[in-house]
Design a protein around this motif. Sequence first.
Motif, PDB file in Angstrom:
ATOM      1  N   SER A  22       0.819  -1.208   0.000  1.00 27.43           N
ATOM      2  CA  SER A  22       0.000   0.000   0.000  1.00 27.43           C
ATOM      3  C   SER A  22       0.853   1.258   0.000  1.00 27.43           C
ATOM      4  N   LEU A  23       0.346   2.255  -0.671  1.00 30.37           N
ATOM      5  CA  LEU A  23       0.912   3.598  -0.658  1.00 30.37           C
ATOM      6  C   LEU A  23      -0.242   4.583  -0.614  1.00 30.37           C
ATOM      7  N   ALA A  24       0.030   5.775  -0.110  1.00 30.79           N
ATOM      8  CA  ALA A  24      -1.054   6.747   0.035  1.00 30.79           C
ATOM      9  C   ALA A  24      -0.542   8.157  -0.192  1.00 30.79           C
ATOM     10  N   ASN A  25      -1.468   9.022  -0.561  1.00 30.89           N
ATOM     11  CA  ASN A  25      -1.228  10.453  -0.523  1.00 30.89           C
ATOM     12  C   ASN A  25      -2.425  11.069   0.198  1.00 30.89           C
ATOM     13  N   ARG A  26      -2.569  12.363   0.174  1.00 28.86           N
ATOM     14  CA  ARG A  26      -3.619  12.972   0.991  1.00 28.86           C
ATOM     15  C   ARG A  26      -5.032  12.684   0.483  1.00 28.86           C
ATOM     16  N   ASN A  27      -5.189  12.260  -0.773  1.00 27.69           N
ATOM     17  CA  ASN A  27      -6.520  12.034  -1.334  1.00 27.69           C
ATOM     18  C   ASN A  27      -6.880  10.564  -1.527  1.00 27.69           C
ATOM     19  N   LEU A  28      -5.894   9.729  -1.803  1.00 24.70           N
ATOM     20  CA  LEU A  28      -6.155   8.333  -2.152  1.00 24.70           C
ATOM     21  C   LEU A  28      -5.204   7.397  -1.422  1.00 24.70           C
ATOM     22  N   VAL A  29      -5.655   6.148  -1.294  1.00 21.74           N
ATOM     23  CA  VAL A  29      -4.811   5.050  -0.832  1.00 21.74           C
ATOM     24  C   VAL A  29      -4.880   3.987  -1.917  1.00 21.74           C
ATOM     25  N   MET A  30      -3.726   3.407  -2.279  1.00 18.95           N
ATOM     26  CA  MET A  30      -3.709   2.389  -3.322  1.00 18.95           C
ATOM     27  C   MET A  30      -2.995   1.139  -2.823  1.00 18.95           C
ATOM     28  N   ILE A  83      -8.715   3.445  -2.740  1.00 18.41           N
ATOM     29  CA  ILE A  83      -9.613   3.886  -1.675  1.00 18.41           C
ATOM     30  C   ILE A  83      -9.583   5.404  -1.616  1.00 18.41           C
ATOM     31  N   ALA A  84     -10.764   6.012  -1.660  1.00 13.47           N
ATOM     32  CA  ALA A  84     -10.858   7.467  -1.576  1.00 13.47           C
ATOM     33  C   ALA A  84     -10.869   7.900  -0.124  1.00 13.47           C
ATOM     34  N   ARG A  85     -10.077   8.902   0.195  1.00 11.37           N
ATOM     35  CA  ARG A  85     -10.082   9.484   1.530  1.00 11.37           C
ATOM     36  C   ARG A  85     -11.095  10.619   1.583  1.00 11.37           C
ATOM     37  N   SER A  86     -11.397  11.088   2.775  1.00 12.46           N
ATOM     38  CA  SER A  86     -12.420  12.125   2.927  1.00 12.46           C
ATOM     39  C   SER A  86     -12.031  13.439   2.258  1.00 12.46           C
ATOM     40  N   ASN A  87     -10.747  13.660   1.974  1.00  8.25           N
ATOM     41  CA  ASN A  87     -10.315  14.867   1.262  1.00  8.25           C
ATOM     42  C   ASN A  87     -10.802  14.912  -0.180  1.00  8.25           C
ATOM     43  N   MET A  88     -11.266  13.781  -0.719  1.00 11.04           N
ATOM     44  CA  MET A  88     -11.710  13.724  -2.113  1.00 11.04           C
ATOM     45  C   MET A  88     -12.976  14.545  -2.359  1.00 11.04           C
ATOM     46  N   LYS A  94      -9.040  17.104 -12.543  1.00  9.63           N
ATOM     47  CA  LYS A  94      -7.604  17.336 -12.691  1.00  9.63           C
ATOM     48  C   LYS A  94      -6.853  16.960 -11.413  1.00  9.63           C
ATOM     49  N   GLU A  95      -7.397  17.332 -10.257  1.00  6.19           N
ATOM     50  CA  GLU A  95      -6.765  17.014  -8.982  1.00  6.19           C
ATOM     51  C   GLU A  95      -6.812  15.506  -8.696  1.00  6.19           C
ATOM     52  N   THR A  96      -7.946  14.887  -9.035  1.00  4.95           N
ATOM     53  CA  THR A  96      -8.087  13.441  -8.860  1.00  4.95           C
ATOM     54  C   THR A  96      -7.095  12.695  -9.740  1.00  4.95           C
ATOM     55  N   ASP A  97      -6.989  13.118 -10.980  1.00  5.56           N
ATOM     56  CA  ASP A  97      -6.077  12.502 -11.933  1.00  5.56           C
ATOM     57  C   ASP A  97      -4.629  12.627 -11.461  1.00  5.56           C
ATOM     58  N   LYS A  98      -4.279  13.788 -10.959  1.00  6.30           N
ATOM     59  CA  LYS A  98      -2.921  14.016 -10.461  1.00  6.30           C
ATOM     60  C   LYS A  98      -2.611  13.097  -9.275  1.00  6.30           C
ATOM     61  N   SER A  99      -3.559  12.946  -8.362  1.00  3.01           N
ATOM     62  CA  SER A  99      -3.362  12.070  -7.198  1.00  3.01           C
ATOM     63  C   SER A  99      -3.181  10.617  -7.610  1.00  3.01           C
ATOM     64  N   HIS A 102       0.162  10.046  -9.367  1.00  3.44           N
ATOM     65  CA  HIS A 102       1.237  10.081  -8.373  1.00  3.44           C
ATOM     66  C   HIS A 102       1.403   8.715  -7.720  1.00  3.44           C
ATOM     67  N   LEU A 103       0.289   8.098  -7.311  1.00  5.30           N
ATOM     68  CA  LEU A 103       0.363   6.788  -6.662  1.00  5.30           C
ATOM     69  C   LEU A 103       0.804   5.693  -7.630  1.00  5.30           C
ATOM     70  N   ILE A 104       0.351   5.772  -8.867  1.00  2.23           N
ATOM     71  CA  ILE A 104       0.743   4.772  -9.862  1.00  2.23           C
ATOM     72  C   ILE A 104       2.247   4.830 -10.107  1.00  2.23           C
ATOM     73  N   LYS A 105       2.796   6.016 -10.174  1.00  2.39           N
ATOM     74  CA  LYS A 105       4.244   6.150 -10.369  1.00  2.39           C
ATOM     75  C   LYS A 105       5.008   5.659  -9.145  1.00  2.39           C
ATOM     76  N   LYS A 106       4.493   5.955  -7.933  1.00  5.60           N
ATOM     77  CA  LYS A 106       5.155   5.485  -6.717  1.00  5.60           C
ATOM     78  C   LYS A 106       5.112   3.958  -6.604  1.00  5.60           C
ATOM     79  N   GLN A 107       4.027   3.344  -7.081  1.00  6.83           N
ATOM     80  CA  GLN A 107       3.899   1.885  -7.039  1.00  6.83           C
ATOM     81  C   GLN A 107       4.701   1.220  -8.162  1.00  6.83           C
TER      82      GLN A 107
END
Length: 119
Positions: A22-30, A83-88, A94-99, A102-107
Amino acid sequence: MLFSESLKKNYQFRTVYKKGKSLANRNLVMYTYKNNLKINRVGISVSKKVGNSVVRSRTTRLIRESYRLIEEKLDNGYDVVIIARSNMKGLTFKETDKSLKHLIKKQNLLKINKEVKKY
């Protein structure tokens, strides 16, 4: 989604949660887990913490569309749970796509990244 199937059963989600990375940022968890198939399987989870049914449906659609646009560039053979976090709540596409990107590149799921590392 052209190249991917959906994860629908609870046991499929649980397998990815338990055995996946798993990896996460402020909007999503993957979560990602190697499935030894020739296709990717994707599951999207949006809880009631994100908002009412209208907000949750919109969030799901934004995530699904963002994934659809990048899925041909992804490596095959993974189960992915997003998984969407409450910040979504209230984010634009555009913001969703960026998030998500970001996770796809980190994974390290992009085919391009793996070709570069081979050399």
